[in-house]
Design a protein around this motif. Structure first.
Motif, PDB file in Angstrom:
ATOM      1  N   SER A  38       0.844  -1.131  -0.115  1.00 29.45           N
ATOM      2  CA  SER A  38       0.003   0.071  -0.131  1.00 29.45           C
ATOM      3  C   SER A  38       0.992   1.037   0.127  1.00 29.45           C
ATOM      4  CB  SER A  38      -1.099   0.122   1.248  1.00 29.45           C
ATOM      5  OG  SER A  38      -1.715   1.056   0.975  1.00 29.45           O
ATOM      6  N   LEU A  39       0.288   2.239  -0.577  1.00 28.68           N
ATOM      7  CA  LEU A  39       1.085   3.532  -0.590  1.00 28.68           C
ATOM      8  C   LEU A  39       0.863   4.449   0.564  1.00 28.68           C
ATOM      9  CD1 LEU A  39       0.553   4.158  -4.337  1.00 28.68           C
ATOM     10  CD2 LEU A  39       2.503   3.284  -3.663  1.00 28.68           C
ATOM     11  N   LEU A  40       1.803   5.092   0.889  1.00 28.19           N
ATOM     12  CA  LEU A  40       1.535   6.257   1.895  1.00 28.19           C
ATOM     13  C   LEU A  40       1.543   7.567   1.430  1.00 28.19           C
ATOM     14  CD1 LEU A  40       3.984   5.716   4.988  1.00 28.19           C
ATOM     15  CD2 LEU A  40       1.545   5.126   4.695  1.00 28.19           C
ATOM     16  N   TYR A  41       0.534   8.459   1.387  1.00 27.20           N
ATOM     17  CA  TYR A  41       0.409   9.693   0.342  1.00 27.20           C
ATOM     18  C   TYR A  41       0.758  10.572   1.051  1.00 27.20           C
ATOM     19  CZ  TYR A  41      -1.881   6.972  -3.182  1.00 27.20           C
ATOM     20  OH  TYR A  41      -2.130   6.275  -4.333  1.00 27.20           O
ATOM     21  N   PHE A  42       1.801  10.616   1.843  1.00 23.40           N
ATOM     22  CA  PHE A  42       2.491  11.768   2.542  1.00 23.40           C
ATOM     23  C   PHE A  42       3.807  11.855   2.611  1.00 23.40           C
ATOM     24  CE2 PHE A  42       3.381  10.094   6.745  1.00 23.40           C
ATOM     25  CZ  PHE A  42       2.523   9.009   6.912  1.00 23.40           C
ATOM     26  N   GLU A  43       4.571  12.951   2.670  1.00 25.14           N
ATOM     27  CA  GLU A  43       6.093  12.943   2.625  1.00 25.14           C
ATOM     28  C   GLU A  43       6.628  12.825   4.276  1.00 25.14           C
ATOM     29  OE1 GLU A  43       8.072  15.039  -1.008  1.00 25.14           O
ATOM     30  OE2 GLU A  43       6.759  16.283   0.399  1.00 25.14           O
ATOM     31  N   ALA A  44       7.651  12.023   4.389  1.00 21.86           N
ATOM     32  CA  ALA A  44       8.188  11.847   5.714  1.00 21.86           C
ATOM     33  C   ALA A  44       9.796  11.229   5.541  1.00 21.86           C
ATOM     34  CB  ALA A  44       7.325  10.597   6.418  1.00 21.86           C
ATOM     35  N   ASN A  45      10.306  11.369   6.608  1.00 23.94           N
ATOM     36  CA  ASN A  45      11.659  10.584   6.660  1.00 23.94           C
ATOM     37  C   ASN A  45      11.568   9.166   6.520  1.00 23.94           C
ATOM     38  OD1 ASN A  45      11.761   9.887   9.070  1.00 23.94           O
ATOM     39  ND2 ASN A  45      12.626  12.082   9.724  1.00 23.94           N
ATOM     40  N   TYR A  46      12.665   8.540   6.363  1.00 26.70           N
ATOM     41  CA  TYR A  46      12.514   6.988   6.397  1.00 26.70           C
ATOM     42  C   TYR A  46      12.051   6.406   7.746  1.00 26.70           C
ATOM     43  CZ  TYR A  46      14.258   2.254   5.358  1.00 26.70           C
ATOM     44  OH  TYR A  46      14.283   0.743   5.175  1.00 26.70           O
ATOM     45  N   THR A  47      12.450   6.845   8.806  1.00 30.10           N
ATOM     46  CA  THR A  47      11.963   6.411  10.281  1.00 30.10           C
ATOM     47  C   THR A  47      10.452   6.545  10.274  1.00 30.10           C
ATOM     48  OG1 THR A  47      14.047   7.295  10.987  1.00 30.10           O
ATOM     49  CG2 THR A  47      12.605   6.202  12.525  1.00 30.10           C
ATOM     50  N   VAL A  48      10.045   7.772  10.043  1.00 32.36           N
ATOM     51  CA  VAL A  48       8.719   8.141  10.400  1.00 32.36           C
ATOM     52  C   VAL A  48       7.952   7.245   9.222  1.00 32.36           C
ATOM     53  CG1 VAL A  48       6.782   9.797  10.148  1.00 32.36           C
ATOM     54  CG2 VAL A  48       8.986  10.241  11.241  1.00 32.36           C
ATOM     55  N   ALA A  49       8.229   7.010   8.161  1.00 32.19           N
ATOM     56  CA  ALA A  49       7.506   6.467   7.081  1.00 32.19           C
ATOM     57  C   ALA A  49       7.524   4.890   7.633  1.00 32.19           C
ATOM     58  CB  ALA A  49       8.280   6.330   5.629  1.00 32.19           C
ATOM     59  N   GLU A  50       8.385   4.324   7.977  1.00 33.96           N
ATOM     60  CA  GLU A  50       8.470   2.892   8.509  1.00 33.96           C
ATOM     61  C   GLU A  50       7.436   2.679   9.616  1.00 33.96           C
ATOM     62  OE1 GLU A  50      12.117   1.552  10.212  1.00 33.96           O
ATOM     63  OE2 GLU A  50      12.035  -0.379   9.048  1.00 33.96           O
ATOM     64  N   GLN A  51       7.671   3.552  10.777  1.00 32.50           N
ATOM     65  CA  GLN A  51       6.641   3.707  11.796  1.00 32.50           C
ATOM     66  C   GLN A  51       5.110   3.860  11.336  1.00 32.50           C
ATOM     67  OE1 GLN A  51       7.979   7.143  14.102  1.00 32.50           O
ATOM     68  NE2 GLN A  51       9.638   5.757  15.192  1.00 32.50           N
ATOM     69  N   ALA A  52       4.962   4.614  10.444  1.00 32.71           N
ATOM     70  CA  ALA A  52       3.580   4.787   9.786  1.00 32.71           C
ATOM     71  C   ALA A  52       2.948   3.326   9.231  1.00 32.71           C
ATOM     72  CB  ALA A  52       3.463   5.708   8.991  1.00 32.71           C
ATOM     73  N   CYS A  53       4.377   2.722   8.321  1.00 29.29           N
ATOM     74  CA  CYS A  53       3.618   1.146   7.710  1.00 29.29           C
ATOM     75  C   CYS A  53       3.272   0.139   9.095  1.00 29.29           C
ATOM     76  CB  CYS A  53       4.818   0.931   7.134  1.00 29.29           C
ATOM     77  SG  CYS A  53       5.027   1.547   5.476  1.00 29.29           S
ATOM     78  N   HIS A  54       4.151   0.394  10.219  1.00 29.65           N
ATOM     79  CA  HIS A  54       3.972  -0.504  11.207  1.00 29.65           C
ATOM     80  C   HIS A  54       2.348  -0.261  11.972  1.00 29.65           C
ATOM     81  CE1 HIS A  54       8.557  -1.526  11.683  1.00 29.65           C
ATOM     82  NE2 HIS A  54       7.721  -2.490  11.195  1.00 29.65           N
ATOM     83  N   ALA A  55       2.234   1.073  11.973  1.00 31.71           N
ATOM     84  CA  ALA A  55       0.719   1.563  12.559  1.00 31.71           C
ATOM     85  C   ALA A  55      -0.273   1.033  11.840  1.00 31.71           C
ATOM     86  CB  ALA A  55       0.913   3.097  12.728  1.00 31.71           C
ATOM     87  N   LEU A  56      -0.081   1.085  10.406  1.00 33.94           N
ATOM     88  CA  LEU A  56      -1.344   0.391   9.656  1.00 33.94           C
ATOM     89  C   LEU A  56      -1.283  -0.883   9.636  1.00 33.94           C
ATOM     90  CD1 LEU A  56      -0.740   2.957   6.666  1.00 33.94           C
ATOM     91  CD2 LEU A  56      -2.683   3.005   8.146  1.00 33.94           C
ATOM     92  N   GLY A  57      -0.523  -1.397  10.435  1.00 33.35           N
ATOM     93  CA  GLY A  57      -0.699  -3.208  10.436  1.00 33.35           C
ATOM     94  C   GLY A  57       0.398  -3.845   9.424  1.00 33.35           C
ATOM     95  N   PHE A  58       1.171  -3.067   8.719  1.00 33.50           N
ATOM     96  CA  PHE A  58       1.998  -3.755   7.701  1.00 33.50           C
ATOM     97  C   PHE A  58       3.310  -4.183   8.430  1.00 33.50           C
ATOM     98  CE2 PHE A  58      -0.633  -1.570   4.913  1.00 33.50           C
ATOM     99  CZ  PHE A  58      -0.853  -2.253   3.691  1.00 33.50           C
ATOM    100  N   ASP A  59       4.033  -5.144   7.907  1.00 35.41           N
ATOM    101  CA  ASP A  59       5.509  -5.487   8.638  1.00 35.41           C
ATOM    102  C   ASP A  59       6.478  -4.337   8.496  1.00 35.41           C
ATOM    103  OD1 ASP A  59       4.542  -8.156   9.054  1.00 35.41           O
ATOM    104  OD2 ASP A  59       4.809  -8.901   7.096  1.00 35.41           O
ATOM    105  N   GLY A  60       6.217  -3.624   7.448  1.00 40.14           N
ATOM    106  CA  GLY A  60       7.266  -2.355   7.425  1.00 40.14           C
ATOM    107  C   GLY A  60       7.109  -1.844   5.956  1.00 40.14           C
ATOM    108  N   LEU A  61       8.131  -1.173   5.772  1.00 39.61           N
ATOM    109  CA  LEU A  61       8.316  -0.501   4.013  1.00 39.61           C
ATOM    110  C   LEU A  61       8.447  -1.758   3.172  1.00 39.61           C
ATOM    111  CD1 LEU A  61      10.670   2.156   5.129  1.00 39.61           C
ATOM    112  CD2 LEU A  61       8.368   2.408   4.018  1.00 39.61           C
ATOM    113  N   ALA A  62       8.053  -1.735   1.904  1.00 40.33           N
ATOM    114  CA  ALA A  62       8.141  -2.788   0.960  1.00 40.33           C
ATOM    115  C   ALA A  62       9.274  -3.306   0.613  1.00 40.33           C
ATOM    116  CB  ALA A  62       7.124  -2.219  -0.062  1.00 40.33           C
ATOM    117  N   ILE A  63       9.217  -4.582   0.383  1.00 41.94           N
ATOM    118  CA  ILE A  63      10.397  -5.296  -0.092  1.00 41.94           C
ATOM    119  C   ILE A  63       9.993  -6.078  -1.361  1.00 41.94           C
ATOM    120  CG2 ILE A  63      11.832  -7.405   0.029  1.00 41.94           C
ATOM    121  CD1 ILE A  63      11.429  -7.283   3.164  1.00 41.94           C
TER     122      ILE A  63
END
Ligand SMILES: *[C@@H]1O[C@H](CO)[C@@H](O)[C@H](O)[C@H]1NC(C)=O
Ligand SMILES: *[C@@H]1O[C@H](CO)[C@@H](O)[C@H](O)[C@H]1NC(C)=O
Ligand SMILES: *[C@@H]1O[C@H](CO)[C@@H](O)[C@H](O)[C@H]1NC(C)=O
Length: 239
Positions: A38-63
């Motif tokens: 799934s895509l995150l439609y906002f700009e963030a640094n790597y750490t915040v983006a990764e945390q956001a993926c976790h918060a949405l129930g994903f394992d992390g950023l995409a592989i």
């Protein structure tokens, strides 16, 4: 303060998440892929983006382990890349010990993945708007692709059948196995991220799974059927 900030970004995003899934349904992709990225439609640094993926129930950023995953995300992200003109973080980090970028699950990126050559020793990886993968400092602000990493084996690779053709100049094979049919050989290709061609010989009933760069072309061979996997999409925007 910080938490509130991230949470409000997430609320905005959840709406987009739903939109993102609807969009992909109309593209006729497998349900497997829809639940995985799934895509995150906002700009963030790597750490915040990764945390956001976790918060949405994903394992992390995409592989992106194989051409199908890469091509799916390439298509899914067309609006972000081409209209919004932005890149997206992926679960890719530079490993200082190994001196190479590595996916979060400890796997090596496929050698034939389209790559932007320069500056690969920057710490964090992203999908560029031109459709390449490249490295950047982690404090840059980018959109992101979230992913689920577990239980992610594909049932089928995408590709075409080359009847009565065999790969030429084969230097090595990833797997060699006896099989009962061509179909079994093609399915074996889908279970191996690095498979680029699956060569079935109906006389010996053997299946050879060939990796990137391990063969050069195809030649006519009446005893063979070869499944040729679709490759990583070439960049569609000049650098
Ligand atoms: C990422 O952004 C957060 C919030 O703005 C900040 O606290 C953090 O230090 C940043 N991390 C990096 C690596 O830039
Ligand atoms: C494959 O090998 C043959 C002979 O071994 C050689 O003549 C030919 O140029 C090679 N083809 C490619 C595409 O490398
Ligand atoms: C299929 O094999 C033939 C040789 O028999 C080759 O000329 C052709 O390029 C191959 N097609 C694909 C899609 O790989």
């Amino acid at each position: 303060m910080q938490r509130v900030n991230i949470a409000s970004q997430l609320l905005v995003h959840v709406c987009f998440l739903v939109l993102g899934i609807n969009v992909s349904i109309t593209k006729g992709v497998s349900p497997d892929m829809q639940n995985r990225f799934s895509l995150l439609y906002f700009e963030a640094n790597y750490t915040v983006a990764e945390q956001a993926c976790h918060a949405l129930g994903f394992d992390g950023l995409a592989i992106l382990s194989n051409p199908e995953e890469y091509n799916y995300v390439h298509k899914l992200s067309t609006v972000i890349r081409e209209d919004l003109n932005r890149g997206m973080w992926l679960a890719l980090k530079y490993d200082d010990m190994l001196a190479r970028p590595m996916w979060d699950d400890g796997t090596v990126p496929a050698p034939d993945m389209p790559w932007k050559g320069n500056a690969i020793n920057k710490p964090c990886g992203r999908f560029q708007r031109a459709g390449f993968v490249g490295m950047l400092p982690c404090d840059k602000l980018r959109y992101a692709v979230c992913g689920n990493h577990h239980g992610k084996t594909l049932d089928e690779a995408e590709g075409s059948i080359n009847w009565t053709a065999a790969p030429t100049n084969v230097t090595s094979s990833l797997i060699e196995s006896r099989v009962e049919s061509y179909l079994q050989c093609a399915l074996l290709c889908g279970s191996e991220n690095l498979c680029r061609a699956a060569h079935f010989n109906q006389i010996t009933m053997s299946c050879k799974i060939l990796g990137p760069g391990s063969f050069s072309d195809f030649q006519s061979d009446p005893d063979s059927t070869t499944f040729v996997r679709r490759s990583f999409k070439e960049s569609d925007v000049p650098l």
